[in-house]
Scaffold this active site. Structure first.
Site, PDB file in Angstrom:
ATOM      1  CE  LYS A 280      -4.640   0.595   1.841  1.00  8.48           C
ATOM      2  NZ  LYS A 280      -5.559   0.270   2.937  1.00  8.48           N
ATOM      3  CD  GLU A 365     -19.547  -2.385   8.087  1.00  6.46           C
ATOM      4  OE1 GLU A 365     -18.699  -1.567   7.680  1.00  6.46           O
ATOM      5  OE2 GLU A 365     -19.745  -3.495   7.528  1.00  6.46           O
ATOM      6  NE  ARG A 393     -21.076  -3.062   5.037  1.00  3.46           N
ATOM      7  CZ  ARG A 393     -20.563  -3.700   3.983  1.00  3.46           C
ATOM      8  NH1 ARG A 393     -20.831  -3.260   2.764  1.00  3.46           N
ATOM      9  NH2 ARG A 393     -19.800  -4.748   4.134  1.00  3.46           N
TER      10      ARG A 393
END
Length: 628
Positions: A280, A365, A393
């Site tokens: 990353k 979630e 969600r």
């Protein structure tokens, strides 16, 4: 420049091998400069430059379908499909989205913005391909972080049944590459895709199975032994055990290596996971060192990586962070839960001070909410900090696991309302609607930074489900002198006059103050009420307002459908008292999705800015006076 040769899909295929690393460098330089100027997702995009190039070299777009999980890492994909000019208006109102959009390009196969969806969508494409008899490749690209979402595993479970090719690229930017393990895995991966190996495995199994009595035992023993050996050497056994072929890991910055493994992947009859290792932020040292800071970056100085416009005023997340730290000191039963957004939700300090009471469950979630319900049932005081858009969600878990049991879980809902540049998938404009449908749920919204602090403290003491929604951005520091104690279900009267009553929720109180000043300068008398509670409604104050006012204006930063204003209108229509026929108008976001752009521009576009509100009020009040 090599990048100048890329003007439409598949132009990358015209480049020489020597030009490819040059293109990768130019793409990184382009992205760094554009995001430094406009903001955007930097670290994730720098990490997938070569991976994206390899995908575009190995496959044919738009015929083949590449689906990017979350989608914030699709900037290189956009460059390679001829959208270079769009980066000047990236994430600006009316400009190019920071996420894949089907309406933007036929090379964008699926609109994404939330996590862990790409395998399900890709599986849908693959099954549709078989049903329609078409011939194209389907590639779902999912990160190791997104793979923590339960939906990804549900999709993998179904993908294991596939009989035709479906490629899942696991972009892993969290683990280092081991040359020994990587080399062995590549060798075994290539071996498993050959026809000779598959025929041998099938032949041996069939032959042994025919031996009376002992045959099945021998097959079972071989399978156990084989699995044991694979567990030692192959990191993809979790996929193999599900019936999905695993290839890799491969260096995600080595284009020739990825092209070889993609060539092998298309030979697989069924689902195949290609494990790609990336770094990353690659190519920009500040992003490599601090990838979280450059996840969704504001404009920054390229030389240092520091923000171009440093924030000098506390935002609501900062206030929540401070309150959580203090609560952690005062009450050992307070625990914090988040879904891969510890820094974003302001829980970093709580994590540092009370690591044993901080739980980051990953991008999950649904699990976060039910986990919090379990903590609450066991006597702790869980505070779940999640962005508004992501909390939706977990609607079922809030309803079934928290509210049916009436458990004392606190929901700290960050980024409620318009959030701006990330667009439709991230605007937090539905939470008042979906939460207010749930019995046992209490909903609050603070008018300023002091009230947020008071509400969090109130919520922790409350013994039932409760939500506090607050916006992204600078915390309002006006109305400091109005700080009456929080009383359950009671709103706060800030200014008491007559004619027009402004009843505002949370972030809209600041706007209501400005609207009131304009109306006063025009000769109107206006009361100002801070709703505080969206659910339950303060019906007492509603009744009181009917006696001295002709027009009630509700104001909220939420869609109108199912929002605060609609609940007020319903109550006013059903109330017993018919003494007043006070008119009610709702100021809210239209029942539609709101695209990306600067928040102030968006507020004006949807009609919740002060000028638009004043215009509506003046027009409506004029109609009232005409009828009289």
């Amino acid at each position: 420049m090599v990048l100048e040769k890329i003007n439409k899909p598949n132009d990358i295929k015209k480049l020489t091998n020597a030009e490819l690393p040059v293109l990768a460098d130019e793409i990184r330089d382009f992205l760094i400069h554009k995001i430094a100027e406009n903001g955007g997702h930097l670290a994730s995009n720098l990490g997938v430059v070569e991976l994206t190039m390899a995908l575009h070299l190995a496959f044919e777009l738009p015929e083949d379908k590449i689906i990017w999980d979350v989608g914030h890492q699709s900037y290189t994909h956009k460059l390679l499909t001829g959208r270079k000019a769009g980066f000047d208006e990236l994430r600006k109102y009316g400009g190019m989205s920071g996420f894949p959009k089907r309406q933007e390009s036929e090379c964008d196969s699926f609109d994404t913005g939330h996590s862990s969806t790409s395998i399900s969508a890709g599986l849908g494409y693959a099954e549709a391909r078989e049903l329609t008899g078409e011939d194209y490749h389907v590639i779902s690209v999912i990160g190791d972080g997104a793979l923590t979402g339960g939906m990804a595993y549900e999709a993998l479970n179904n993908a294991s049944r596939m009989k035709s090719n479906f490629i899942i690229v696991l972009n892993d930017n969290n683990m280092s590459i081991s040359e020994n393990v990587g080399g062995l895995s590549r060798h075994l991966g290539n071996l498993r895709t050959t026809d000779a190996y598959k025929d041998l495995k099938t032949g041996v199994t069939n032959s042994l199975s025919k031996i009376p009595v002992y045959g099945e035992r021998m097959v079972s023993q071989i399978r156990r032994t084989k699995s044991g050996i694979k567990q030692l050497f192959i990191p993809g056994m979790i996929f193999e055990d599900m019936g999905i072929t695993y290839l890799g890991p491969v260096d995600g910055h080595d284009i020739p290596a990825m092209l070889r493994i993609f060539k092998e992947a298309v030979k697989v009859d069924g689902a195949v996971v290609v494990h790609v290792m990336t770094r990353k932020g690659k190519g920009y040292l500040p992003a490599e060192r601090h990838p979280a800071r450059f996840h969704g970056a504001q404009p920054f100085e390229i030389e240092t990586g520091l923000p171009a416009n440093p924030r000098t005023v506390a935002n609501y997340t900062d206030i929540f962070s401070t309150v959580m730290r203090k609560l952690g000191d005062r009450d050992e039963k307070v625990v914090a839960i988040t879904a891969a957004m510890g820094d974003g939700t302001g829980l970093k300090r709580f994590h540092n001070m009370f690591p044993e009471r901080f739980f980051d469950v990953g991008i999950a979630e649904e699990h976060a909410v039910t986990f919090a319900a379990g903590l609450a049932a066991a006597g702790l005081k869980p505070i779940v900090a999640i962005y508004s858009s992501f909390l939706q969600r977990a609607y079922d878990q809030i309803l079934h696991d928290v509210c049916i049991q009436d458990l004392p879980v606190v929901f700290a809902i960050d980024r409620a309302g318009l959030v701006g540049s990330d667009g439709e998938t991230h605007q937090g404009i539905f939470d008042l609607s979906y939460l207010s449908t749930i019995p046992n749920m209490t909903i609050m919204a603070p008018k300023n930074k002091w009230e947020l602090s008071d509400m969090v403290k109130f919520a922790v003491k409350y013994q039932h489900p409760i939500s506090i929604r607050y916006p992204r951005g600078e915390a309002y520091d006006g109305l400091k002198e109005f700080r009456a104690p929080i009383t359950f279900g009671k709103s706060e009267v800030i200014r008491q006059e007559s004619q027009i009553a402004l009843l505002a929720v949370g972030s809209m109180v600041k706007t209501a103050v400005e609207v009131r000043e304009i109306l006063k300068s025009m000769g109107y008398q206006c009361s100002l009420i801070n709703a505080r509670f969206v659910k339950p409604l303060d019906t007492k104050v509603l009744e009181e307002l009917t006696h001295e006012h002709e027009l009630l204006v509700t104001m909220e930063e939420n869609v109108i459908s199912g929002g605060f204003g609609e609940h007020v209108v319903r109550y006013m229509n059903e109330r017993d008292s018919k003494e007043s026929q006070m008119k009610v108008i709702n100021i809210a976001i239209p029942d539609e999705y709101v695209e990306h752009g600067n928040v102030e521009i968006l507020r004006k576009e949807v009609g919740i800015d002060k000028e638009s509100i004043v215009k509506k009020i003046v027009a409506e009040y004029a109609k009232i006076r005409e009828r009289l």
